[in-house]
Design an enzyme around this catalytic site. Structure first.
Site, mmCIF file in Angstrom:
data_model
loop_
_atom_site.group_PDB
_atom_site.id
_atom_site.type_symbol
_atom_site.label_atom_id
_atom_site.label_comp_id
_atom_site.label_asym_id
_atom_site.label_seq_id
_atom_site.Cartn_x
_atom_site.Cartn_y
_atom_site.Cartn_z
ATOM 1 N N ASP A 51 0.853 -1.203 0.000
ATOM 2 C CA ASP A 51 0.000 0.000 0.000
ATOM 3 C C ASP A 51 0.884 1.247 0.000
ATOM 4 O O ASP A 51 0.847 2.058 0.926
ATOM 5 C CB ASP A 51 -0.961 0.015 1.206
ATOM 6 C CG ASP A 51 -0.233 0.051 2.552
ATOM 7 O OD1 ASP A 51 -0.791 0.626 3.504
ATOM 8 O OD2 ASP A 51 0.900 -0.466 2.659
ATOM 9 N N ASP A 63 7.275 3.824 3.326
ATOM 10 C CA ASP A 63 8.170 2.695 3.627
ATOM 11 C C ASP A 63 7.952 1.539 2.675
ATOM 12 O O ASP A 63 8.874 0.758 2.407
ATOM 13 C CB ASP A 63 8.075 2.281 5.099
ATOM 14 C CG ASP A 63 6.676 1.915 5.536
ATOM 15 O OD1 ASP A 63 5.718 2.541 5.060
ATOM 16 O OD2 ASP A 63 6.530 0.981 6.334
ATOM 17 N N GLU A 78 -1.095 -2.433 15.526
ATOM 18 C CA GLU A 78 -0.249 -1.893 14.464
ATOM 19 C C GLU A 78 -1.154 -1.586 13.260
ATOM 20 O O GLU A 78 -2.149 -2.257 13.026
ATOM 21 C CB GLU A 78 0.811 -2.958 14.126
ATOM 22 C CG GLU A 78 1.749 -2.596 13.010
ATOM 23 C CD GLU A 78 1.143 -2.902 11.653
ATOM 24 O OE1 GLU A 78 0.401 -3.893 11.549
ATOM 25 O OE2 GLU A 78 1.376 -2.123 10.718
ATOM 26 N N HIS A 120 9.627 0.398 8.229
ATOM 27 C CA HIS A 120 9.009 -0.881 8.594
ATOM 28 C C HIS A 120 9.032 -1.922 7.471
ATOM 29 O O HIS A 120 9.500 -3.037 7.648
ATOM 30 C CB HIS A 120 7.545 -0.644 8.994
ATOM 31 C CG HIS A 120 7.360 0.372 10.069
ATOM 32 N ND1 HIS A 120 7.553 0.094 11.407
ATOM 33 C CD2 HIS A 120 6.995 1.675 10.002
ATOM 34 C CE1 HIS A 120 7.300 1.181 12.120
ATOM 35 N NE2 HIS A 120 6.963 2.148 11.301
HETATM 36 O O1 RIB Z 1 2.667 0.087 10.846
HETATM 37 C C1 RIB Z 1 3.516 0.250 9.737
HETATM 38 C C2 RIB Z 1 2.844 -0.252 8.502
HETATM 39 O O2 RIB Z 1 1.673 0.510 8.250
HETATM 40 C C3 RIB Z 1 3.703 -0.097 7.233
HETATM 41 O O3 RIB Z 1 3.359 -1.108 6.315
HETATM 42 C C4 RIB Z 1 3.277 1.242 6.699
HETATM 43 O O4 RIB Z 1 3.446 1.325 5.277
HETATM 44 C C5 RIB Z 1 1.826 1.246 7.045
HETATM 45 O O5 RIB Z 1 1.139 0.576 6.005
HETATM 46 CA CA CA Z 2 2.803 -0.547 4.016
#
Ligand code: RIB
Ligand code: CA
Length: 308
Positions: free
Chosen positions: A9, A13, A163, A234
């Site tokens: 997505d 990161d 998360e 991440h």
């Molecule tokens: O919590 C971090 C995750 O959530 C990573 O994949 C960042 O891109 C968001 O999608």
């Molecule tokens: Ca992501």
């Protein structure tokens, strides 16, 4: 060569993870699928298309998938990734569009055609993967491995308990963790140690257009800065695990995803005491941070040399 299928997505990161993929000749990318997450599906797909061409991922098909969660309201993270999803990074407009069809069908058919050979790497909400499991349960046997960035056994980020990727679609995460495979889970417990500090950014800066157009503006505009003074990248941890699993200390566990708790929805409830049960997850509990950055920056340097 290791075949990988990246469900993502993009997302700052995610973009840095795709750059790691593009800089790793040992990876054979069979496809990129997109999901709504950090930003809406239209933007995550547009970003994936731009990244494919900018990073020289040539003929890799990009197939859009689910725009929202299976059941509940949509969760987004524009405050972290910016209005476009790539922060201050502005990439050349891509010439080619997405593949026809849906990501779920792409995932199922890619695994059917090459059983035991493709590693699934999921770095966004797990909606596409959950639907693939429901459409064709044998994907669990056909996948070589499933590696996700998501969850945590210690703390949340988008909520105190959850998360983001898990919270964005807890029902999907529950289906994936309950599907029968052993989920390689790179959670916040380790990904929050993968911080692009100022020293790291200084090592990125000389990397030509890769740095100027993507790495530096994206990393600098990531909306969450850790105590170490930089963003945690991440998603690159999931790709690093595929490339060098020895960088990580992993422990088997039984993980259940909370879908009902008023304060804990999306929490990956982790039991390291198996109690004679089969582990459904292999959790990363530590990362060799120095080795991680050697891997990542080495890949970026190689990619930059190719991109000019
Ligand atoms: O919590 C971090 C995750 O959530 C990573 O994949 C960042 O891109 C968001 O999608
Ligand atoms: Ca992501």
């Amino acid at each position: 060569m290791k075949k990988v299928l990246i469900d993502c997505d993009p997302g700052i990161d995610d973009a840095l993870a795709l750059a790691l993929v593009a800089g790793s000749p040992s990876l054979d990318v069979v496809g990129i699928t997109t999901v709504g997450g950090n930003v809406d599906l239209e933007l995550t797909t547009a970003n994936a298309l731009a990244l494919r061409e900018f990073l020289g991922l040539g003929e890799v098909p990009v197939t859009p998938g689910s725009g929202g969660a299976l059941l509940h309201r949509t969760v987004r993270a524009g405050h972290v990734h910016g209005a476009t999803g790539l922060g201050d990074a502005v990439l050349p407009v891509p010439e080619r569009g997405p593949s026809p069809g849906h990501a779920v069908d792409f995932i199922v058919e890619a695994l059917r055609a090459d059983p035991g050979e493709i590693t699934l790497v999921a770095v966004g909400p797990l909606t596409n993967l959950a639907l693939a499991v429901r459409k064709e349960p044998r994907v669990v046997e056909w996948a070589r491995e499933l590696v996700i960035m998501g969850g945590s056994y210690t703390r949340g980020n988008h909520s105190p308990a959850a998360e983001f990727n898990m919270l964005a679609d807890p029902e999907a995460a529950a289906i994936v963790f309950g599907a029968g495979w052993t989920v390689r889970m790179l959670g916040l417990d380790v990904t929050l140690t993968a911080v692009a500090t100022s020293d790291v950014l200084e090592r990125m800066r000389p990397l030509g257009r890769l740095a100027d157009r993507l790495l530096v503006p994206a990393a600098r505009s990531y909306g969450v800065v850790t105590a170490e003074g930089g963003p945690a990248i991440h998603d690159a941890c999931a790709v690093a695990y595929v490339l060098e699993p020895s960088l990580f200390t992993c422990v088997p566990a039984v993980v259940n995803v909370e879908t009902a708790g008023a304060y804990t929805r999306g929490m990956t409830v982790t039991d390291f005491n198996l109690r004679d049960r089969r582990a459904n997850a292999l959790l990363a509990t530590a990362l060799d941070v120095k080795g991680f950055w050697e891997l990542v920056l080495g890949a970026y340097e190689g990619l930059a040399a190719r991109l000019g």
